[in-house]
Design a protein around this motif. Structure first.
Motif, PDB file in Angstrom:
ATOM      1  N   UNK A   1       0.826  -1.214   0.000  1.00 53.93           N
ATOM      2  CA  UNK A   1       0.000   0.000   0.000  1.00 53.93           C
ATOM      3  C   UNK A   1       0.859   1.263   0.000  1.00 53.93           C
ATOM      4  N   UNK A   2       1.953   1.222   0.755  1.00 54.85           N
ATOM      5  CA  UNK A   2       2.849   2.379   0.796  1.00 54.85           C
ATOM      6  C   UNK A   2       3.392   2.626  -0.615  1.00 54.85           C
ATOM      7  N   UNK A   3       3.797   1.555  -1.259  1.00 52.75           N
ATOM      8  CA  UNK A   3       4.353   1.701  -2.608  1.00 52.75           C
ATOM      9  C   UNK A   3       3.288   2.159  -3.589  1.00 52.75           C
ATOM     10  N   UNK A   4       2.083   1.632  -3.383  1.00 50.08           N
ATOM     11  CA  UNK A   4       0.983   2.035  -4.258  1.00 50.08           C
ATOM     12  C   UNK A   4       0.701   3.529  -4.080  1.00 50.08           C
ATOM     13  N   UNK A   5       0.682   3.969  -2.828  1.00 49.36           N
ATOM     14  CA  UNK A   5       0.395   5.379  -2.546  1.00 49.36           C
ATOM     15  C   UNK A   5       1.443   6.272  -3.203  1.00 49.36           C
TER      16      UNK A   5
ATOM     17  N   UNK B   1       0.843   8.870  -6.191  1.00 48.66           N
ATOM     18  CA  UNK B   1       1.200  10.274  -6.017  1.00 48.66           C
ATOM     19  C   UNK B   1       2.096  10.738  -7.172  1.00 48.66           C
ATOM     20  N   UNK B   2       3.037   9.872  -7.566  1.00 50.59           N
ATOM     21  CA  UNK B   2       3.899  10.203  -8.710  1.00 50.59           C
ATOM     22  C   UNK B   2       3.075  10.325  -9.990  1.00 50.59           C
ATOM     23  N   UNK B   3       2.208   9.342 -10.196  1.00 53.97           N
ATOM     24  CA  UNK B   3       1.383   9.353 -11.401  1.00 53.97           C
ATOM     25  C   UNK B   3       0.546  10.623 -11.473  1.00 53.97           C
ATOM     26  N   UNK B   4      -0.100  10.911 -10.360  1.00 56.72           N
ATOM     27  CA  UNK B   4      -0.984  12.080 -10.343  1.00 56.72           C
ATOM     28  C   UNK B   4      -0.178  13.352 -10.582  1.00 56.72           C
TER      29      UNK B   4
ATOM     30  N   UNK C   1      -8.403   8.640 -12.413  1.00 58.01           N
ATOM     31  CA  UNK C   1      -7.745   8.116 -13.605  1.00 58.01           C
ATOM     32  C   UNK C   1      -6.248   8.455 -13.603  1.00 58.01           C
ATOM     33  N   UNK C   2      -5.947   9.693 -13.240  1.00 55.60           N
ATOM     34  CA  UNK C   2      -4.551  10.150 -13.280  1.00 55.60           C
ATOM     35  C   UNK C   2      -3.689   9.372 -12.283  1.00 55.60           C
ATOM     36  N   UNK C   3      -4.285   8.996 -11.162  1.00 58.71           N
ATOM     37  CA  UNK C   3      -3.535   8.247 -10.154  1.00 58.71           C
ATOM     38  C   UNK C   3      -3.130   6.873 -10.673  1.00 58.71           C
ATOM     39  N   UNK C   4      -3.982   6.317 -11.509  1.00 54.25           N
ATOM     40  CA  UNK C   4      -3.730   4.950 -11.970  1.00 54.25           C
ATOM     41  C   UNK C   4      -2.932   4.912 -13.268  1.00 54.25           C
ATOM     42  N   UNK C   5      -2.874   6.037 -13.946  1.00 56.37           N
ATOM     43  CA  UNK C   5      -2.183   6.054 -15.241  1.00 56.37           C
ATOM     44  C   UNK C   5      -0.683   6.143 -15.024  1.00 56.37           C
ATOM     45  N   UNK C   6       0.021   5.159 -15.471  1.00 53.25           N
ATOM     46  CA  UNK C   6       1.444   5.106 -15.205  1.00 53.25           C
ATOM     47  C   UNK C   6       2.148   6.252 -15.901  1.00 53.25           C
TER      48      UNK C   6
END
Lengths: 72, 292, 72, 72, 72, 72, 72
Positions: B211-215, B219-222, D52-57
């Motif tokens: 979950x930490x890695x997912x978060x 955050x990076x993706x967003x 969507x943006x959170x999941x988009x690599x």
């Protein structure tokens, strides 16, 4: 790459990639403008779907050489 | 408390004292713990928790007599050989410590397999003899090979949640497979008017790490997608911009200092590829330089 | 290699890869033209899908790249 | 990244990503709040589908070679 | 994920991931706070090195690029 | 790629990559010549040791090609 | 992405990535300028080595060429 960045910038802001606009941006960025390169840029982009070309990895171009690295 | 022996009154008072002076009170089951291991565990807990065994009736009395609201419900979790644990640790941490101090123990006839019990394929220490029949009778695929009894395949001998039969238990022990765990089994813990049962107390660290890695990834993706500049995202946004720009330049064949070598190389590589096809048809169609 | 480049050039501009065209380009590029080789080239290219052959580089190259990316 | 985490947190709890809310959360988290960055955050997220943006690599975009792995 | 986001937020601002801080942030974000989950979060994070977990994620993300370049 | 192929062709035949030569070849190949792109090509290649650029990649490119050819 | 293209453009032309310059370029490109995002961009770039970040991409896209050079 300043010509390309200029094209990307104009594309993103939705402006036409015209001689006039390209020159205006380049000048604002403090670049010396080479008329021939401006014209060449516009000519090269004329028939190109920029959106698609941006996302399409130039595999053919970049990859052959990468391949070479592997067997070495 | 009439009709109650003096020592019992003392014991209840003592338990009540402990209940009132710790924030967390756990109800554990100590059944099946051999004495030396229990000693070991008490030492492990020494600084962080106090373990108190007593009679069920006395523990009930103490719990019911405490002014802590809802704590009497802990008596619902008395099982096997119950004991109370007192601590000021987070109950989740207490559970974690207790779980990690559990040790493997031999199978016992009639106990429930906590997970699939597998007899792995491979050599055994057994010489050929009646033990082969016992293995086969217990459902373990075994044969004699080079003077030894060998298990031919991995075999799930008892599935998770099933009762371990007597003959299987004895075979597992002889194979030195110890499928059970012994240790202080925390059934429930009380803190601040809430009772946490063991299923709640199970902390999944792997999931937390994931979950930490997912978060972080989200955050990076967003931040890249929404172009929000910060220390982590800005290099990635730059790379995205450069990569898109290079793609455009290469795809549109725009020559500049970054693209020309790649484009020249592309032409050369294409030429070689085509030349190799052509020379496969007719060697004379290409010049000598390309024949090598 | 000039024969191959010539073929690629004609292919890209959409011209026929004929004896005449090949010679014309080679001459414009200042090459001495070897008639036999021109004929051999044209014959050999008849059975070759130029587009595909050129792309093969890309494909061959893309594979190791994919491999490199995979373990990540 | 504290601004992003704050936005993600508010998004998850279903609260509006407003200046006021962002500041409240940042302060609760002991961060020094930079008004300009709060405004920039909100402006940047305005037209974005956060889910969507959170999941988009994003990282794939940064790594053209990874993209090359999909030769299509 | 609001509990994890809260933890990441506190980690980023350099605050301790304590019951009190987690609750404070969650409340500021308008979340209903479940005491048990707060405690579980803290217990779970005690053995997780957030910094390292983040490093690993970043490395994994960057890997394809490195990988492609590396085999030489 | 016609501009690039033309440059490579001239390089191979040992001719100068001048405006005049590039145009001559492109015209012989039936291409519409864009003056600006010709100038841009020449400008871009001015400081480039084509042999070196090719060789660099060449070795590289040759390997996968050979590899690709073999199984074909 | 217009903010980052602007930054890249200024970086390439060797101009300072200052508020003033960023605004000037964005305006020349016909973009509506959001002061807060400009400030955020500049603040973020203070901690980033642009050249290094760019090189990483270059490695991915173009550098196979360099990689190839090694075995040659």
């Amino acid at each position: 790459m300043e010509y390309i960045y200029t094209a990307m910038l104009l594309h993103t802001t939705g402006q036409e990639i015209s001689e006039e606009n390209v020159k205006k941006v380049l000048e604002a960025a403090g670049a010396e403008v080479d008329e021939a390169r401006v014209k060449a840029l516009i000519a090269a982009l004329e028939d190109v779907d920029i959106e698609e070309a941006m996302e399409k990895t130039a595999v053919a171009a970049a990859a052959p050489v990468a391949a070479a690295a592997a067997p070495a | 408390m009439p009709h109650v022996a003096e020592w019992k009154k003392d014991e209840v008072a003592n338990l009540k004292d402990l209940i009132n002076s710790y924030e967390v009170v756990g109800m554990a089951n100590l059944a099946d713990i051999p004495a030396p291991q229990l000693q070991q565990m008490r030492r492990t807990l020494k600084d962080s928790a106090t373990l108190k065994m007593s009679r069920k009736t006395l523990m009930s009395l103490a719990l019911n007599d405490s002014e802590k609201a809802q704590i009497e419900n802990l008596e619902d979790y008395m099982e096997g050989q119950p004991a109370l644990i007192f601590t000021n640790m987070n109950p989740f941490k207490l559970y974690k410590i207790l779980e990690s101090s559990k040790t493997p123990a031999p199978a016992k006839a009639g106990s429930i397999a906590p997970e699939d019990i597998i007899v792995p394929k491979g050599d055994t220490a057994f010489k050929p003899g009646p033990v082969l029949g016992e293995l086969q009778k217990a459902g373990i695929p075994a044969k004699i090979e080079k003077g030894k009894i060998v298990i031919t395949n991995d075999k799930v001998i008892v599935e998770a949640g099933e009762v371990i039969p007597r003959d299987v238990a004895s075979i597992l022990t002889r194979l030195e497979i110890f499928p059970l765990e012994v240790g202080i089994d925390l059934r429930a813990a009380y803190e601040a008017e809430t009772i946490y049962t063991s299923d709640l107390l199970t902390v999944d660290e792997e999931k937390t790490l994931a979950d930490v890695q997912k978060a972080f990834t989200q955050a990076l993706n967003l931040s890249v997608e929404a172009v929000i500049f910060n220390k982590e995202s800005t290099p990635l946004i730059i790379q995205k911009a450069v990569s898109q720009s290079l793609n455009l330049a290469l795809n549109a064949e725009i020559l500049n200092e970054k693209t020309r070598d790649v484009l020249l190389a592309k032409a050369y590589a294409q030429m070689l590829a085509l030349a190799s096809e052509v020379s496969a048809k007719d060697e004379n169609a290409v010049d000598d330089e390309l024949k090598e």
